[in-house]
Design an enzyme around this catalytic site. Structure first.
Site, short mmCIF file in Angstrom:
data_model
loop_
_atom_site.label_atom_id
_atom_site.label_comp_id
_atom_site.label_asym_id
_atom_site.label_seq_id
_atom_site.Cartn_x
_atom_site.Cartn_y
_atom_site.Cartn_z
CD GLU A 109 25.79 19.17 38.00
OE1 GLU A 109 27.33 19.73 38.29
OE2 GLU A 109 25.18 20.12 38.43
CG ASP A 140 22.25 17.00 47.50
OD1 ASP A 140 23.86 17.36 48.11
OD2 ASP A 140 21.53 17.91 48.47
CG ASP A 158 33.94 20.48 39.01
OD1 ASP A 158 34.32 22.01 39.59
OD2 ASP A 158 33.78 20.23 38.02
CB SER A 160 28.45 26.04 42.70
OG SER A 160 27.63 24.80 42.99
CE1 TYR A 226 35.66 29.47 38.10
CE2 TYR A 226 37.52 28.23 39.02
CZ TYR A 226 36.04 27.86 37.90
OH TYR A 226 36.09 26.47 37.64
N1 AAT Z 1 33.99 22.10 36.51
C1 AAT Z 1 33.94 23.91 37.38
C2 AAT Z 1 32.54 24.42 36.74
C3 AAT Z 1 32.55 24.04 38.20
S1 AAT Z 1 30.18 23.44 38.45
C4 AAT Z 1 29.84 23.11 39.75
C5 AAT Z 1 28.79 22.32 39.65
O1 AAT Z 1 27.88 21.64 41.47
C6 AAT Z 1 27.37 22.35 39.02
O2 AAT Z 1 27.19 21.73 38.07
C7 AAT Z 1 26.07 22.45 40.42
O3 AAT Z 1 25.00 22.36 39.53
C8 AAT Z 1 27.13 21.36 41.04
N2 AAT Z 1 26.76 21.17 42.69
C9 AAT Z 1 26.32 22.14 43.28
N3 AAT Z 1 25.66 21.59 44.35
C10 AAT Z 1 25.66 20.49 44.04
C11 AAT Z 1 25.25 19.08 45.27
N4 AAT Z 1 24.72 19.62 46.43
N5 AAT Z 1 25.81 18.37 45.27
C12 AAT Z 1 25.87 17.81 43.78
N6 AAT Z 1 26.34 18.61 42.62
C13 AAT Z 1 26.72 19.88 43.24
C14 AAT Z 1 32.71 24.93 39.81
C15 AAT Z 1 32.47 25.81 39.58
C16 AAT Z 1 33.56 26.81 40.24
C17 AAT Z 1 33.67 28.13 41.08
C18 AAT Z 1 34.42 29.22 40.59
N7 AAT Z 1 34.53 30.26 41.39
#
Ligand code: AAT
Length: 284
Positions: A109, A140, A158, A160, A226
């Site tokens: 994360e 990252d 998972d 964003s 969502y």
């Molecule tokens: N469990 C459902 C929640 C999520 S969270 C998505 C996570 O991805 C966030 O905590 C964000 O900080 C992380 N993230 C974003 N970019 C990166 C990256 N490059 N490397 C690692 N982690 C990352 C998903 C929500 C979906 C929403 C739908 N509309």
């Protein structure tokens, strides 16, 4: 955001959006990567919001977290080593860790603040982060994955939505790096938007997976908080003969109860791949 109705306005879903009635703002802060908001909603439990986009609510998170985890895990005969990219709330780690064949889970994360906030406000999800099978890395996901070769059975992204730090996680070279990080017959499963508002994005993501992997699939689940009430998953496998829609592991009702499943069953798994005609048409 102060009080009243929180509205998830975004150009990813133009002209229509979700609103949640809020009782209280529990947390508001800015990390190195994004704005973090935790809301006590009137009817959907607590909600985690990043850069104005709802990441999960306590009321319906199980639909997304169970499906993005158990669809790929149950499509693989022996998913021992799993990687989760993103998923700072811990809900996907919670689901993956409870699968009986999973031995170890890496989670990468990018934003440590998200995980700390979730440990405080969303413990029902954040339990996943401290499960003995799970090792959390703050980095990252793109960079992390570039250093792994033939290591994982299943990789779950998972992520964003494709704005901000998550943009690279939808590009072809990311899927290429994931394919190299997989063991033979490995499977990837990525959060891949909604086919109502983001049809073009869904089609493009599916086609990207198809370019990189010998087998590709798309499944979806229902989730009221969502956009459009649905979210999809793009699946790829190094096994050309895989049939994603037929789970190779199935659980009895008693086993599903013991695993505390609330959404996933083998029937729901199969049904998740039955796509409306207008989507199938764009995948051809
Ligand atoms: N469990 C459902 C929640 C999520 S969270 C998505 C996570 O991805 C966030 O905590 C964000 O900080 C992380 N993230 C974003 N970019 C990166 C990256 N490059 N490397 C690692 N982690 C990352 C998903 C929500 C979906 C929403 C739908 N509309």
């Amino acid at each position: 955001f102060k009080k009243g109705w929180f509205t998830e306005r975004n150009e990813l879903w133009p002209g229509m959006c979700i609103s949640l009635e809020v009782d209280q703002v529990l947390y508001e802060g800015k990390s190195k990567f994004q704005e973090i908001l935790v809301l006590q909603t009137k009817t959907q439990g607590k909600a985690l919001v990043l850069d104005g986009i709802i990441q999960c609510t306590e009321n319906d998170e199980f639909s997304y977290q169970e499906m993005i985890s158990f669809i790929p895990l149950c499509s693989h005969p022996n998913p021992k080593k799993v990687l989760i990219v993103g998923g700072g709330d811990g809900g996907v780690a919670r689901e993956v860790a409870k699968h009986p064949l999973v031995e170890s889970v890496d989670q990468v994360e990018i934003d440590n603040d998200v995980m700390e906030v979730c440990k405080k406000f969303l413990p029902g999800m954040a339990v996943g982060l401290s499960h003995p099978k799970v090792t959390v890395h703050v980095a990252d996901g793109f960079k992390f994955i570039a250093e792994k070769k033939q290591f994982y059975d299943v990789i779950i992204t998972d992520s964003s939505d494709p704005v901000g730090p998550a943009v690279p996680l939808f590009q072809q070279n990311y899927f290429q790096l994931m394919s190299e990080a997989l063991k033979p017959n490995g499977i990837v499963c990525s959060q891949a938007g909604t086919f109502w508002s983001s049809r073009k994005f869904v089609t493009e993501t599916y086609k990207t997976v198809k370019k990189v992997f010998p087998a590709a699939g798309y499944a979806f689940t229902t989730i009221p908080t969502y956009p459009d009430g649905v979210i999809g998953f793009a699946l790829g496998s190094l096994n050309p003969d895989i049939s994603f829609k037929d789970p190779v592991q199935t659980f009895s009702d008693e086993e599903l109860d013991r695993l505390n499943m609330k959404y996933y069953t083998s029937d729901v798994h199969r049904a998740a791949f039955a796509l409306p005609k207008f989507i199938n048409d764009t995948f051809r």
